[in-house]
Design an enzyme around this catalytic site. Structure first.
Site, PDB file in Angstrom:
ATOM      1  N   THR A   1       0.813  -1.225   0.000  1.00  0.00           N
ATOM      2  CA  THR A   1       0.000   0.000   0.000  1.00  0.00           C
ATOM      3  C   THR A   1       0.844   1.273   0.000  1.00  0.00           C
ATOM      4  O   THR A   1       2.041   1.242   0.237  1.00  0.00           O
ATOM      5  CB  THR A   1      -0.866   0.079   1.290  1.00  0.00           C
ATOM      6  OG1 THR A   1       0.007   0.200   2.414  1.00  0.00           O
ATOM      7  CG2 THR A   1      -1.749  -1.125   1.454  1.00  0.00           C
ATOM      8  N   HIS A   2       0.171   2.364  -0.239  1.00  0.00           N
ATOM      9  CA  HIS A   2       0.752   3.692  -0.049  1.00  0.00           C
ATOM     10  C   HIS A   2       0.924   3.916   1.453  1.00  0.00           C
ATOM     11  O   HIS A   2      -0.042   3.772   2.209  1.00  0.00           O
ATOM     12  CB  HIS A   2      -0.177   4.766  -0.612  1.00  0.00           C
ATOM     13  CG  HIS A   2      -0.309   4.710  -2.103  1.00  0.00           C
ATOM     14  ND1 HIS A   2      -1.154   3.818  -2.721  1.00  0.00           N
ATOM     15  CD2 HIS A   2       0.321   5.410  -3.086  1.00  0.00           C
ATOM     16  CE1 HIS A   2      -1.056   3.992  -4.038  1.00  0.00           C
ATOM     17  NE2 HIS A   2      -0.162   4.946  -4.282  1.00  0.00           N
ATOM     18  N   GLY A   3       2.118   4.249   1.871  1.00  0.00           N
ATOM     19  CA  GLY A   3       2.369   4.523   3.288  1.00  0.00           C
ATOM     20  C   GLY A   3       2.263   3.284   4.160  1.00  0.00           C
ATOM     21  O   GLY A   3       2.290   2.157   3.663  1.00  0.00           O
TER      22      GLY A   3
ATOM     23  N   PRO B   1       2.070   0.830  -5.749  1.00  0.00           N
ATOM     24  CA  PRO B   1       2.229  -0.528  -5.204  1.00  0.00           C
ATOM     25  C   PRO B   1       1.593  -1.581  -6.112  1.00  0.00           C
ATOM     26  O   PRO B   1       2.139  -2.670  -6.296  1.00  0.00           O
ATOM     27  CB  PRO B   1       1.505  -0.452  -3.852  1.00  0.00           C
ATOM     28  CG  PRO B   1       1.552   0.994  -3.468  1.00  0.00           C
ATOM     29  CD  PRO B   1       1.416   1.732  -4.775  1.00  0.00           C
TER      30      PRO B   1
ATOM     31  N   ASP C   1      -3.889  -1.451  -2.292  1.00  0.00           N
ATOM     32  CA  ASP C   1      -4.914  -0.484  -1.899  1.00  0.00           C
ATOM     33  C   ASP C   1      -5.645   0.107  -3.113  1.00  0.00           C
ATOM     34  O   ASP C   1      -6.864   0.120  -3.158  1.00  0.00           O
ATOM     35  CB  ASP C   1      -4.327   0.616  -0.991  1.00  0.00           C
ATOM     36  CG  ASP C   1      -3.050   1.245  -1.527  1.00  0.00           C
ATOM     37  OD1 ASP C   1      -2.566   0.796  -2.597  1.00  0.00           O
ATOM     38  OD2 ASP C   1      -2.524   2.176  -0.888  1.00  0.00           O
TER      39      ASP C   1
END
Lengths: 146, 158
Positions: free
Chosen positions: A8-10, A75, A69
């Site tokens: 995922t992002h972050g 990602p 996500d």
């Protein structure tokens, strides 16, 4: 048993795995991969490769389910690069707690099923996880005895 | 009624129960057995809403729980019984409901209770009920989910 990588992002992936562990207990074959601001798809591919290696060392059979996500996000794009050349890999986007929990239980019960079947189950779990509640939806108890 | 699991968990139906225990036990019904919750209309209505797909949930007081257990209509139903405290379990056992093992999932900390494990806090009334259940040879095991290893409650009470 197939391996699971949440990408995922972050730090969403790391925390999502931790949140699911509150429900399902500690998970050894679920890996979290993050994309931190400043990193690009190449960095994420490298992290995926490390995660895949760890899953194999843990005894996973080589099948990998990527849960991302956002469709089209970095990602996801990075996962595509690995998935395109390996039929035992698959990606599902829109990862959520109900989806991941369902996949953790599918993983426990898995004895080498087709990754495409697993992917379908993940999509269904994601959809079923979105429910609504409103005061008007309260149903009357229709069972007299119980 | 076939009791597939008797669990003490004062959160009642929540993530661990709805997703893990309902699946591993293969239960058809989740029955919350508690006098206070049965009186609380909002709480019991909400509990009936959160049953996992394919499973019915019910909230009954203890007297009714015993009657339901004895009702031949439910003889073949696999039921997961949920309690908020061991005194309720003891009531069931003393009224002839054959519970042989109790899973303790969560008893939250409140004033007047002391914490014996991360998820379990007890007061004197709870301890008294647990001791009586133990004397009847009933297994008392602490586990959040089925893959955790069992911790015997009597060992941590000492």
């Amino acid at each position: 048993m197939f391996g699971i990588i949440v990408g995922t992002h972050g730090r969403f992936s790391e925390e999502l795995v931790k949140s699911c562990e509150m429900i399902c207990g500690e998970q050894k074959n679920v890996k979290a991969v993050t994309l931190i601001p400043g990193e690009g798809p190449d960095d994420v591919v490298k992290k995926y490769e490390v995660a895949i290696k760890e899953l194999k060392e843990n005894g996973c059979d080589g099948s990998v389910l990527f849960l991302n996500d956002l469709f089209g996000g970095s990602p996801y794009n990075a996962a595509c690069r690995l998935v395109i050349s390996n039929e035992a890999y698959g990606i599902v986007t829109g990862v959520s707690m109900p989806m991941l929990i369902e996949m953790i239980s599918a993983q426990m019960a898995d004895d080498g099923s087709d990754i495409k079947e697993v992917m379908e189950k993940a999509v269904e779990a994601g959809k079923n996880g979105a429910q609504t509640f409103h005061a008007s939806s309260v149903a009357a108890d229709d069972e007299e005895d119980l | 009624m076939k009791i597939v699991l008797a669990r003490i968990d004062d959160r009642l139906i929540h993530g661990q129960v709805a997703t893990v225990w309902s699946k591993v036990t293969g239960c058809q019904r989740i029955i919350v057995c508690d006098d206070d919750v049965a009186k609380d209309k909002i709480r019991s209505t909400l509990l009936k809403q959160v049953a996992p797909a394919g499973i019915q949930s019910h909230v009954v007081d203890l007297e009714k729980a015993v009657r339901v257990y004895e009702n031949p209509k439910y003889a073949d139903d696999k039921c997961l019984l949920l309690f908020t405290n061991p005194t309720s379990v003891l009531y069931m056992v003393e009224h002839g409901v054959p519970i042989t093992s109790v899973n303790i999932g969560g008893m939250s900390f409140k004033e007047g209770k002391h914490q014996i494990t991360g998820a379990v806090s007890v007061d004197d009334k709870d301890i008294d009920a647990f001791k009586k259940l133990n004397e009847k040879g009933i297994e008392l095991e602490i586990r959040k989910v089925d893959t955790d290893s069992k911790v015997m409650l009597m060992d941590v009470l000492k």
